[in-house]
Design a protein around this motif. Structure first.
Motif, PDB file in Angstrom:
ATOM      1  N   VAL A  64       0.683  -1.194  -0.399  1.00 37.54           N
ATOM      2  CA  VAL A  64      -0.067   0.256  -0.133  1.00 37.54           C
ATOM      3  C   VAL A  64       0.742   1.551   0.109  1.00 37.54           C
ATOM      4  O   VAL A  64       2.013   1.136   0.766  1.00 37.54           O
ATOM      5  N   ALA A  65       0.450   1.862  -1.073  1.00 39.74           N
ATOM      6  CA  ALA A  65       1.727   3.315  -1.030  1.00 39.74           C
ATOM      7  C   ALA A  65       1.135   4.089   0.677  1.00 39.74           C
ATOM      8  O   ALA A  65      -0.040   4.334   0.707  1.00 39.74           O
ATOM      9  N   ASN A  66       2.904   4.621   0.356  1.00 41.97           N
ATOM     10  CA  ASN A  66       2.953   5.104   1.705  1.00 41.97           C
ATOM     11  C   ASN A  66       2.274   4.112   2.995  1.00 41.97           C
ATOM     12  O   ASN A  66       2.173   5.660   4.213  1.00 41.97           O
ATOM     13  N   THR A  67       3.127   3.000   2.847  1.00 38.33           N
ATOM     14  CA  THR A  67       1.958   2.420   4.352  1.00 38.33           C
ATOM     15  C   THR A  67       3.518   2.156   4.862  1.00 38.33           C
ATOM     16  O   THR A  67       3.704   1.023   3.837  1.00 38.33           O
ATOM     17  N   PRO A  68       3.578   1.670   5.763  1.00 37.00           N
ATOM     18  CA  PRO A  68       4.857   1.647   6.562  1.00 37.00           C
ATOM     19  C   PRO A  68       4.619  -0.283   6.615  1.00 37.00           C
ATOM     20  O   PRO A  68       3.480  -0.384   6.378  1.00 37.00           O
ATOM     21  N   ALA A  69       5.976  -0.669   6.438  1.00 36.07           N
ATOM     22  CA  ALA A  69       5.515  -2.245   6.069  1.00 36.07           C
ATOM     23  C   ALA A  69       4.742  -2.892   7.546  1.00 36.07           C
ATOM     24  O   ALA A  69       4.090  -4.003   7.672  1.00 36.07           O
ATOM     25  N   TRP A  70       5.109  -2.506   9.066  1.00 37.32           N
ATOM     26  CA  TRP A  70       4.196  -2.827  10.008  1.00 37.32           C
ATOM     27  C   TRP A  70       3.013  -2.572  10.372  1.00 37.32           C
ATOM     28  O   TRP A  70       1.944  -3.350  10.927  1.00 37.32           O
ATOM     29  N   PHE A  80      -3.253 -11.243  -1.734  1.00 34.17           N
ATOM     30  CA  PHE A  80      -3.843  -9.849  -2.079  1.00 34.17           C
ATOM     31  C   PHE A  80      -4.093  -8.732  -0.677  1.00 34.17           C
ATOM     32  O   PHE A  80      -5.597  -9.170  -0.225  1.00 34.17           O
ATOM     33  N   ALA A  81      -3.520  -7.475  -0.593  1.00 36.87           N
ATOM     34  CA  ALA A  81      -3.479  -6.261  -0.059  1.00 36.87           C
ATOM     35  C   ALA A  81      -5.145  -6.295  -0.256  1.00 36.87           C
ATOM     36  O   ALA A  81      -4.753  -5.031  -1.907  1.00 36.87           O
ATOM     37  N   THR A  82      -5.817  -5.340  -0.347  1.00 38.31           N
ATOM     38  CA  THR A  82      -6.773  -4.519  -0.892  1.00 38.31           C
ATOM     39  C   THR A  82      -7.067  -2.930  -0.532  1.00 38.31           C
ATOM     40  O   THR A  82      -7.409  -2.580  -0.815  1.00 38.31           O
ATOM     41  N   GLY A  83      -6.021  -3.102   0.317  1.00 40.09           N
ATOM     42  CA  GLY A  83      -5.776  -1.589   0.813  1.00 40.09           C
ATOM     43  C   GLY A  83      -6.417  -1.152   1.818  1.00 40.09           C
ATOM     44  O   GLY A  83      -5.802   0.645   2.413  1.00 40.09           O
ATOM     45  N   ASN A 465       9.905 -10.925  -5.355  1.00 38.53           N
ATOM     46  CA  ASN A 465      11.422 -10.771  -5.832  1.00 38.53           C
ATOM     47  C   ASN A 465      12.932 -11.210  -4.257  1.00 38.53           C
ATOM     48  O   ASN A 465      13.019 -10.607  -3.748  1.00 38.53           O
ATOM     49  N   LEU A 466      11.825 -12.405  -3.590  1.00 35.79           N
ATOM     50  CA  LEU A 466      12.438 -12.892  -1.886  1.00 35.79           C
ATOM     51  C   LEU A 466      11.955 -12.135  -1.284  1.00 35.79           C
ATOM     52  O   LEU A 466      12.942 -12.624  -0.311  1.00 35.79           O
ATOM     53  N   GLU A 467      11.707 -11.744  -0.951  1.00 37.40           N
ATOM     54  CA  GLU A 467      11.292 -11.069   0.425  1.00 37.40           C
ATOM     55  C   GLU A 467      10.719 -11.547   0.760  1.00 37.40           C
ATOM     56  O   GLU A 467      10.251 -12.710   0.713  1.00 37.40           O
ATOM     57  N   HIS A 468      10.266 -10.493   2.385  1.00 40.32           N
ATOM     58  CA  HIS A 468      10.287 -12.146   2.950  1.00 40.32           C
ATOM     59  C   HIS A 468       8.878 -11.317   4.505  1.00 40.32           C
ATOM     60  O   HIS A 468       8.554  -9.659   4.136  1.00 40.32           O
ATOM     61  N   GLN A 469       8.075 -12.140   5.024  1.00 41.17           N
ATOM     62  CA  GLN A 469       6.781 -11.792   5.305  1.00 41.17           C
ATOM     63  C   GLN A 469       7.876 -10.108   6.674  1.00 41.17           C
ATOM     64  O   GLN A 469       8.838 -11.001   7.245  1.00 41.17           O
ATOM     65  N   VAL A 470       7.172  -9.746   6.964  1.00 41.54           N
ATOM     66  CA  VAL A 470       7.295  -8.454   8.211  1.00 41.54           C
ATOM     67  C   VAL A 470       6.820  -9.906   9.340  1.00 41.54           C
ATOM     68  O   VAL A 470       6.735 -10.612   9.784  1.00 41.54           O
ATOM     69  N   ARG A 471       8.334  -9.232  10.577  1.00 41.89           N
ATOM     70  CA  ARG A 471       8.722  -9.695  11.193  1.00 41.89           C
ATOM     71  C   ARG A 471       7.971  -8.992  12.427  1.00 41.89           C
ATOM     72  O   ARG A 471       7.871  -8.233  12.316  1.00 41.89           O
ATOM     73  N   ASP A 473       9.498  -8.228  14.850  1.00 34.30           N
ATOM     74  CA  ASP A 473      10.093  -7.363  15.725  1.00 34.30           C
ATOM     75  C   ASP A 473      10.417  -5.959  15.448  1.00 34.30           C
ATOM     76  O   ASP A 473      11.139  -5.089  15.436  1.00 34.30           O
ATOM     77  N   GLU A 474       8.968  -6.498  13.915  1.00 35.21           N
ATOM     78  CA  GLU A 474      10.057  -5.008  13.272  1.00 35.21           C
ATOM     79  C   GLU A 474       8.455  -3.692  13.141  1.00 35.21           C
ATOM     80  O   GLU A 474       8.521  -2.932  13.022  1.00 35.21           O
ATOM     81  N   LEU A 475       7.337  -4.200  14.169  1.00 36.68           N
ATOM     82  CA  LEU A 475       6.820  -3.381  14.986  1.00 36.68           C
ATOM     83  C   LEU A 475       7.059  -2.670  15.860  1.00 36.68           C
ATOM     84  O   LEU A 475       8.667  -2.488  16.191  1.00 36.68           O
ATOM     85  N   PRO A 476       7.226  -1.173  15.461  1.00 35.67           N
ATOM     86  CA  PRO A 476       8.103   0.334  16.432  1.00 35.67           C
ATOM     87  C   PRO A 476       8.213  -0.617  17.912  1.00 35.67           C
ATOM     88  O   PRO A 476       9.110  -0.325  18.386  1.00 35.67           O
ATOM     89  N   TRP A 477       6.695  -0.329  18.283  1.00 33.50           N
ATOM     90  CA  TRP A 477       6.463  -1.052  19.479  1.00 33.50           C
ATOM     91  C   TRP A 477       7.356  -1.795  20.298  1.00 33.50           C
ATOM     92  O   TRP A 477       7.760  -1.926  21.426  1.00 33.50           O
ATOM     93  N   ILE A 478       7.773  -2.955  19.022  1.00 39.41           N
ATOM     94  CA  ILE A 478       8.249  -4.353  20.212  1.00 39.41           C
ATOM     95  C   ILE A 478       9.678  -3.277  19.683  1.00 39.41           C
ATOM     96  O   ILE A 478      10.138  -4.050  20.568  1.00 39.41           O
ATOM     97  N   ALA A 479      10.316  -3.816  18.800  1.00 43.92           N
ATOM     98  CA  ALA A 479      10.866  -2.661  18.846  1.00 43.92           C
ATOM     99  C   ALA A 479      12.140  -2.088  19.691  1.00 43.92           C
ATOM    100  O   ALA A 479      12.820  -1.557  20.299  1.00 43.92           O
ATOM    101  N   ALA A 480      10.693  -1.055  20.291  1.00 49.59           N
ATOM    102  CA  ALA A 480      11.569   0.314  21.496  1.00 49.59           C
ATOM    103  C   ALA A 480      11.155  -1.383  22.437  1.00 49.59           C
ATOM    104  O   ALA A 480      11.971  -0.615  23.773  1.00 49.59           O
ATOM    105  N   VAL A 481      10.952  -2.292  23.064  1.00 44.38           N
ATOM    106  CA  VAL A 481      10.818  -3.085  24.332  1.00 44.38           C
ATOM    107  C   VAL A 481      12.278  -4.159  23.839  1.00 44.38           C
ATOM    108  O   VAL A 481      12.358  -4.596  25.198  1.00 44.38           O
TER     109      VAL A 481
END
Length: 765
Positions: A64-70, A80-83, A465-471, A473-481
């Motif tokens: 989704v354009a202009n949307t972070p992966a998290w 398929f993402a609906t947006g 393109n060999l991309e991986h699913q969001v992990r 620990d990529e959630l900003p609030w999980i990374a923060a702790v």
């Protein structure tokens, strides 16, 4: 290797899904099905609109354009993402009540999110953290809980950094939980669904139209029909009409005598009939019922209104029903009606489902059932008087058991967890607690665990393109702790034990199927917590395969060759004896290190399955199957790393036997189309491969016994399947397959994919 152009998904799949949903929405007889299909229509329209406008880039981890992966996205079938953002929803009444007048912000959601940064809002978040009275349904809903936790500990810089990441989406996303007691299972128990979902399913139960029609006949029309027949029989002047062997009618004639109360009885019957017809509709026009009823309508008190032909029809109708069911008041007719009345008196499936759903009202909506005894037992007079004494059937209790909180093994035994996919749904309830055990603060640990469970409910995206699913620990609030998570020995050991038990359970409960991707991801999370670096590989869809593999596939294949050296599996699938050490030169595609030698070997081995023709998807499938063969699709890696070899030897004969039996049964099932036949062949070959893996851990005597039983069971398939059985027998006896996958004595290696006609197929596309 130079960076390559990035591929994107085609809209063709989405168009096909939209067409299917439209057809279902327009043609289904079930209102609920039409509504669900209409929702899918909207979702697929959003997908196609987004792809056409450029707002959606399907195949990217940030589609989704202009949307972070998290950000948690709504994802339709196929990834398929609906947006749409799942955390974007109108404010509820309790939320609106918190928003002060003239609060800053462009939207109500932004004003509420900002309110939680004030003293009152932070205090409420703090109370929720300490009491545990909150529920996290979407991962974003724990973000401000973490902000509040950081501020309470005077971690102002971390809180500010996190707030800066959340701020651009505060006008849209809900960053706070639902403030109500959580009923998350604890300890070693899990549940498949909360009570509310199970109750909703039970309350949607309806009586199937054929059953409803039968009950209507037994309860409404049969009593009316018997009285109608009796009315006309009372007008017969002699013996009641009967049918002879050749179909002729003999006996007396109706409309010859008229009892004194006949007119009154006729009028009463017609009133009751019209009342019933108003509710249930009328009977088929050419039935005996309809003919006798129509004649009664036209015959007020004598036969003057009826023609001789009509009186003859009445006479034949009476003869027909007397021949079939006996005369009114006869023992034969009374016995028939008694049996039918007993059937009609039984409570329907829908009635018992409603009773069971009402019993679930005693439990919290988002909770589970401690035991099925609490909702089992006979129907009482207070519940449904007409069904009092009825027993709740086992298949209905099985539906309710989806809310039962019990150890995973018990739910497998009960059939609640019926596949690896379902196992993957419930496993995060255990994993989340193990991951949170590394956090000292209990309030943060509880929020962490709920967030993980919510994160695992996210649907996977279609990725290229060999991309991986969001992990996680990529959630900003999980990374923060992350700095507040320690690697505790006890938690590490518990994760290792859980990984071992779950692996054994998955292999022994579902030996015929490969480990599904959601389960592989969850096993990977447990392995990481257990401080084990395992090259666990996912199943790749043939239509999005990019022609290469990352290095973990090669690492998994190296383990498989080592573990299975000299075994039946290695001989049957001609595994390489060993994999040489990696060259220092590493190839990369789309920024990822790739195992090009592994990919080349898979492509070369796949030529065996090329029979002439076949599109790119089929050819991709033949390559991907070889990757699964070379890696054993995680079996060897797990058995080796978790030291399960001795345990596997104990159960291997049973597991291989069950997997072979499933494979044979799969081939006995009818195929509606050539597509379903090819799918059946693929699943058969996968089960076949699993069976051979387990068979490789049996001694020769056990192998011989299993192969003997396989030969006996597969005999029902005739000569079509015989080459597969023969090929396995020949290899077990020391023979080898040639480059075409054949033995010298006519056996064949069974593979699931084929580029061109498959030798096992009964039909050709």
């Amino acid at each position: 290797m130079s960076e390559e152009a990035r591929a994107t998904a085609s809209a063709g799949y989405a168009i096909g899904r939209l067409e299917q949903a439209l057809e279902r929405a327009l043609t289904s007889d079930d209102l609920a099905v039409r509504r669900r299909a209409a929702a899918r229509v909207d979702a697929w329209r959003n997908v196609l609109d987004g792809m056409a406008s450029g707002r959606l880039t399907v195949g990217s981890r940030t589609p989704v354009a202009n949307t972070p992966a998290w950000v948690t996205l709504e994802v339709a079938h196929g990834g398929f993402a609906t947006g749409r953002y799942l955390a974007e929803a109108p404010l509820r009444e309790d939320e609106l009540a918190r928003v002060p007048e003239n609060a800053p912000g462009e939207t109500d959601r932004e004003r509420l999110n900002l309110w939680f940064f004030g003293d009152e809002g932070l205090a409420e978040l703090g109370r929720a953290l300490r009491s545990g009275n909150y529920r996290i349904d979407v991962p974003e809903e724990s973000a401000l809980l973490v902000v509040a936790w950081l501020l309470e500990r005077e971690q102002y810089a971390a809180a500010l950094d996190l707030t800066s990441e959340l701020r651009p989406l505060m006008h849209r996303l809900r960053f706070t939980p639902t403030f109500s007691p959580s009923s998350t299972p604890s300890g070693a128990v899990v549940r498949l669904q909360p009570v509310a979902e199970v109750r909703s399913t039970l309350r949607q139960a309806t009586v199937r139209p054929p059953i409803a029609a039968m009950l209507e006949t037994l309860r409404v029309w049969n009593p009316l029909y018997d009285r109608l027949v009796a009315l006309w029989c009372d007008t017969v002047d002699d013996e009641l009409p009967e049918l002879t062997a050749d179909g002729a009618v003999v006996g007396g004639w109706p409309c010859r005598v008229w009892p004194d109360d006949w007119v009154e009885r006729r009028s009463q019957w017609l009133d009751e009939f019209h009342a019933a017809a108003e509710v249930h509709g009328r009977r088929p026009p050419k039935s005996n019922f309809a003919r006798l009823q129509a004649a009664l309508e036209r015959c007020p008190s004598d036969s003057s209104a009826l023609s001789g032909r009509e009186v003859g029809w009445i006479r034949r109708a009476l003869a027909n029903t007397i021949q079939a069911h006996g005369a009114p008041g006869s023992e034969a007719r009374a016995a028939l009606r008694a049996t039918q009345n007993a059937v009609a008196a039984r409570p329907t499936y829908a009635t018992l489902a409603h009773v069971l759903s009402c019993r679930l009202d005693r439990f919290p909506d988002d909770g589970g059932l401690p035991t099925l005894d609490a909702i089992d037992g006979e129907v009482t007079t207070d519940e449904v008087p007409a069904a009092a004494g009825a027993v709740i059937p086992a298949h209905l209790l099985a539906k309710a058991a989806r809310a039962l909180e019990a150890p995973i093994g018990e739910l497998v035994d009960r059939g609640v967890i019926s596949s690896g996919e379902v196992l993957a749904q419930v496993l995060p309830q255990i994993t989340s607690q193990l991951l949170a055990a590394n956090i000292e603060d209990p309030s943060l640990a509880a929020a962490y665990a709920q967030t993980y469970a919510a994160f695992r409910r996210r649907r996977s995206l279609l990725l290229l393109n060999l991309e991986h699913q969001v992990r996680f620990d990529e959630l900003p609030w999980i990374a923060a702790v992350a700095p507040y998570r320690d690697r505790r020995v006890q938690a590490t050991r518990a994760a290792a034990q859980s990984l071992r038990e779950t692996t054994v359970l998955a292999l022994t409960a579902f030996p015929q199927t490969i480990l599904p991707n959601p389960l592989v991801r969850e096993l990977g999370a447990l392995a990481s917590q257990a401080d084990l670096k395992l090259p666990l590989v996912e199943e790749v869809a043939a239509d999005i395969f990019m022609g290469t593999f990352t290095e973990k596939w090669r690492a998994a294949a190296a383990v498989a060759s080592r573990v299975l050296s000299g075994t039946l599996y290695a001989q049957y699938y001609a595994l390489p004896a060993a994999w040489p050490a990696r060259e220092q030169r590493r190839y990369k595609r789309w920024g990822k290190a790739t195992a090009d030698d592994f990919a080349e070997m898979c492509a070369q081995r796949a030529l065996e399955a090329h029979s002439g023709g076949g599109g790119h998807v089929a050819k991709n499938g033949t390559v991907l199957e070889q990757s699964q063969i070379l890696t054993t699709h995680n079996l060897a890696v797990l058995i080796d790393a978790l030291q399960l070899t001795d345990r596997l030897r104990e159960v291997a004969p049973d597991l291989s036997d069950r997997a072979f039996t499933w494979a044979v049964q799969r081939q006995t099932q009818p195929r509606a189309t050539w597509i379903t036949e090819l799918q059946g062949i693929k699943n058969t070959a996968y089960a076949w491969r699993q069976a051979i893996f387990y068979l490789s851990f049996c001694d020769q005597s056990a192998q011989s016994d299993v192969l003997t039983r396989l030969g006996e069971r597969s005999a029902v398939l005739g000569p079509r399947f015989a080459p597969a059985v023969a090929g396995l027998r020949h290899v077990a006896a020391g023979d080898r397959f040639n480059a075409e996958g054949r033995t010298a004595r006519g056996g064949r290696r069974l593979l699931g994919w084929s580029a061109g006609p498959h030798w096992l197929a009964r039909s050709v596309p």
